[in-house]
Design a protein around this motif. Structure first.
Motif, mmCIF file in Angstrom:
data_model
loop_
_atom_site.group_PDB
_atom_site.id
_atom_site.type_symbol
_atom_site.label_atom_id
_atom_site.label_comp_id
_atom_site.label_asym_id
_atom_site.label_seq_id
_atom_site.Cartn_x
_atom_site.Cartn_y
_atom_site.Cartn_z
ATOM 1 N N UNK A 204 1.522 7.981 -0.946
ATOM 2 C CA UNK A 204 1.391 9.385 -1.380
ATOM 3 C C UNK A 204 1.986 9.620 -2.770
ATOM 4 N N UNK A 205 2.974 8.800 -3.135
ATOM 5 C CA UNK A 205 3.607 8.961 -4.456
ATOM 6 C C UNK A 205 2.711 8.485 -5.599
ATOM 7 N N UNK A 206 1.587 7.802 -5.283
ATOM 8 C CA UNK A 206 0.637 7.449 -6.334
ATOM 9 C C UNK A 206 0.613 5.983 -6.737
ATOM 10 N N UNK A 207 1.279 5.114 -5.958
ATOM 11 C CA UNK A 207 1.188 3.680 -6.252
ATOM 12 C C UNK A 207 0.473 2.987 -5.094
ATOM 13 N N UNK A 208 -0.015 1.769 -5.366
ATOM 14 C CA UNK A 208 -0.704 0.990 -4.331
ATOM 15 C C UNK A 208 0.113 -0.264 -4.057
ATOM 16 N N UNK A 209 0.180 -0.675 -2.778
ATOM 17 C CA UNK A 209 0.908 -1.902 -2.459
ATOM 18 C C UNK A 209 0.214 -2.678 -1.359
ATOM 19 N N UNK A 210 0.528 -3.970 -1.322
ATOM 20 C CA UNK A 210 0.063 -4.837 -0.241
ATOM 21 C C UNK A 210 1.179 -4.925 0.794
ATOM 22 N N UNK A 211 0.804 -4.939 2.057
ATOM 23 C CA UNK A 211 1.812 -4.927 3.120
ATOM 24 C C UNK A 211 1.229 -5.505 4.394
ATOM 25 N N UNK A 212 2.085 -5.722 5.372
ATOM 26 C CA UNK A 212 1.589 -6.017 6.713
ATOM 27 C C UNK A 212 1.177 -4.703 7.361
ATOM 28 N N UNK A 213 0.248 -4.796 8.325
ATOM 29 C CA UNK A 213 -0.187 -3.592 9.019
ATOM 30 C C UNK A 213 -0.263 -3.848 10.506
ATOM 31 N N UNK A 214 -0.179 -2.771 11.265
ATOM 32 C CA UNK A 214 -0.354 -2.886 12.712
ATOM 33 C C UNK A 214 -1.797 -3.314 12.994
ATOM 34 N N UNK A 215 -2.050 -3.956 14.130
ATOM 35 C CA UNK A 215 -3.415 -4.356 14.457
ATOM 36 C C UNK A 215 -4.356 -3.150 14.485
ATOM 37 N N UNK A 216 -5.605 -3.424 14.123
ATOM 38 C CA UNK A 216 -6.688 -2.440 14.214
ATOM 39 C C UNK A 216 -6.578 -1.268 13.238
ATOM 40 N N UNK A 217 -5.790 -1.386 12.197
ATOM 41 C CA UNK A 217 -5.826 -0.359 11.150
ATOM 42 C C UNK A 217 -7.160 -0.464 10.424
ATOM 43 N N UNK A 218 -7.641 0.678 9.936
ATOM 44 C CA UNK A 218 -8.918 0.699 9.221
ATOM 45 C C UNK A 218 -8.805 1.552 7.965
ATOM 46 N N UNK A 219 -9.735 1.347 7.053
ATOM 47 C CA UNK A 219 -9.787 2.140 5.819
ATOM 48 C C UNK A 219 -9.752 3.627 6.164
ATOM 49 N N UNK A 220 -8.912 4.365 5.441
ATOM 50 C CA UNK A 220 -8.835 5.808 5.637
ATOM 51 C C UNK A 220 -7.761 6.257 6.605
ATOM 52 N N UNK A 221 -7.190 5.326 7.363
ATOM 53 C CA UNK A 221 -6.132 5.707 8.308
ATOM 54 C C UNK A 221 -4.897 6.224 7.563
ATOM 55 N N UNK A 222 -4.319 7.309 8.068
ATOM 56 C CA UNK A 222 -3.026 7.786 7.571
ATOM 57 C C UNK A 222 -1.962 6.892 8.187
#
Ligand SMILES: [Zn+2]
Lengths: 381, 108
Positions: free
Chosen positions: B71-89
């Motif tokens: 939300x602060x305006x930067x992009x990062x690579x990270x681990x994610x929980x299973x089944x996350x998809x584009x657009x998820x908050x």
């Protein structure tokens, strides 16, 4: 202006017991013979890097080993774009009148070296950021998997669509005796291949190989081959995918615009008779074709399915099988595309010969769509 | 134990970024402000890594990697929980995983 007077390409696959210098030497000898030149004629040498033989003076080591004492020699590194960047530099040096015959050579025993594919995957993942990316456990396919996921989302491409490009590269490789993989595959085979970094599966990925390629860029022709580089350009927009300005718009068209400007001609990429485009993954090829204006956004795969990019189609591409099926041995990987282009333009591609190859556009990328190099080659009429 | 993801901001030009530096990569100004991020963001891209690069990461495979627009305006690579998809908050923080500190996101 510069001429590509000789080429040498080894079969890609397993060259058991041969090291980087052995493979580079074999390819260099083929290129010298093809150009009708002797060692003493070579006044410039460019090499890339070899992951299996890290050395801070690879060009000098090669010259000593092969028996060259050129007036100019060094290595150059821009990942997957290294091959075409060397071709560009050789062209610029020759066109500027600095050198007469530049030998460009690359090779490595990437597959048969100790550690094999596992070592390659681990080494190449280090292209990521050491603090903010590598600790997460990404791989090169993972970086491209992220790009694929976003690009497919925005341009409505499916995994089955991307698979068409793997099928095309394999169909091309089937007719080249030097290709690492020649068994035909189907879209279903690609979809059923084991997942690597979803949406990318094994058959979406380039194939780790041993191999080598060399060619000679000359100020004057040395024989019948009348293929010249008429323009070259680069673009560098980021290194790490985390810092890429976009996951769907990259620097390919910037590099190609610069190559066209350098040619001093009013050209568009669709003027090409033949295409040589970097295909580290199906998604790489799809994006590059679309960025370079060779297909509308989201349509490269359906055009491939309809035969537009096939050997007998409107714009044949990578008729040797590309990185996905001819094989990928690092810097030499993309140089196989250049050699195949020269063979097509000189009418020496045998069973793979396309109907017309007077004008060719080549493009390679390094990193994760980070560094771009475009070349334009033309046969003298 | 979890900590906030940090990012940097340039006071003179307002540029916001993730990879820590001692200057602004856009305008060159020195002494950027390093701040903790809220952890809130939107998933921009996802991949599931089946073929891990190292023996220690192979033990965790398959795992999800995401690119998140914070939300602060930067992009990062990270681990994610299973089944996350584009657009998820999503909401994320830095945790210890396999002996390293890494950012990880889950659905908000
Ligand atoms: Zn600034």
């Amino acid at each position: 202006m510069s001429w590509i007077t000789g080429v040498g390409l080894l079969p890609f696959g397993r060259h058991e017991g041969k090291n980087t210098l052995d493979l580079m030497s074999e390819a260099a000898a083929l290129a010298l013979d093809d150009a009708g030149l002797k060692r003493a004629d070579i006044d410039g040498v460019l090499t890339g890097y070899a992951t299996t033989m890290p050395h801070i003076m690879l060009a000098t080591v090669f010259c000593e080993h092969f028996g060259l004492s050129p007036a100019y020699a060094h290595g150059l590194q821009v990942g997957g774009a290294t091959g075409f960047a060397m071709a560009m530099l050789a062209h610029e040096l020759v066109a500027a009148g600095r050198l007469k015959h530049v030998l460009v050579v690359a090779g490595e025993n990437r597959l048969s070296a100790p550690g094999g594919r596992d070592k390659v995957v681990e080494t190449l993942a280090q292209v990521g950021h050491p603090v903010h990316e590598v600790p997460l456990g990404p791989t090169i396919p993972a970086y491209y998997g992220l790009v694929a996921n976003r690009y497919m989302h925005e341009h409505f491409l499916s995994e089955a669509d991307l698979a068409e490009l793997a099928v095309l590269m394999r169909a091309n490789a089937a007719t080249h005796p030097g290709a690492q993989f020649r068994e035909p595959i189907t879209v279903a085979d690609v979809l059923a291949s084991k997942p690597i970094a979803r949406p990318l599966k094994l058959l979406d990925c380039c194939a780790t190989a041993d191999g080598a390629v060399a060619f000679i860029v000359s100020r004057e022709r040395t024989g019948a081959a009348a293929v010249r580089i008429i323009g070259a350009g680069q673009a560098h927009t980021h290194q790490h995918i985390s810092e890429a300005p976009s996951l769907t718009e990259f620097g390919a068209h910037l590099a190609m615009d610069r190559a066209i400007a350098a040619s001093g001609r009013k050209l568009v990429t669709t003027d090409a008779d033949y295409l040589a485009i970097y295909d580290s993954f199906t998604i790489t090829l799809a994006i590059l074709l679309e960025e370079l204006g060779l297909a509308p956004r989201g349509q490269s795969c359906s055009m491939a399915r309809e035969g537009y990019f096939s050997r007998a189609g409107t714009k044949p591409i990578n008729t040797h099988g590309g990185l996905m099926s001819y094989g990928h041995c690092g810097v030499a990987g993309a140089l196989a595309h250049l050699v195949e282009t020269q063979l097509q333009m000189t009418g020496r591609a045998g069973d793979r010969q396309v109907a017309e190859a007077g004008l060719a556009f080549l493009h390679g990328d390094g990193g994760v769509m980070s560094s771009h190099v475009s070349l334009i080659m033309e046969r003298q009429v | 134990m979890s900590a906030a993801i940090s990012y940097q901001r340039c006071t003179p030009c307002g540029h916001v970024w993730y990879f820590a530096r001692s200057f602004c990569p856009k305008c060159g100004a020195r002494e950027p402000v390093t701040s903790p991020a809220s952890g809130a963001g939107i998933v921009h891209a996802v991949t599931i890594v089946d073929r891990a690069p190292t023996p220690d990461m192979k033990a965790l495979a398959p795992y999800t990697l995401v690119m998140v627009d914070a939300d602060e305006g930067f992009r990062l690579m990270a681990h994610g929980a299973p089944r996350l998809a584009i657009g998820d908050r999503v909401t994320g923080s830095v945790v210890e995983l396999a002996g390293r500190s890494i950012p990880i996101f889950k659905r908000a």
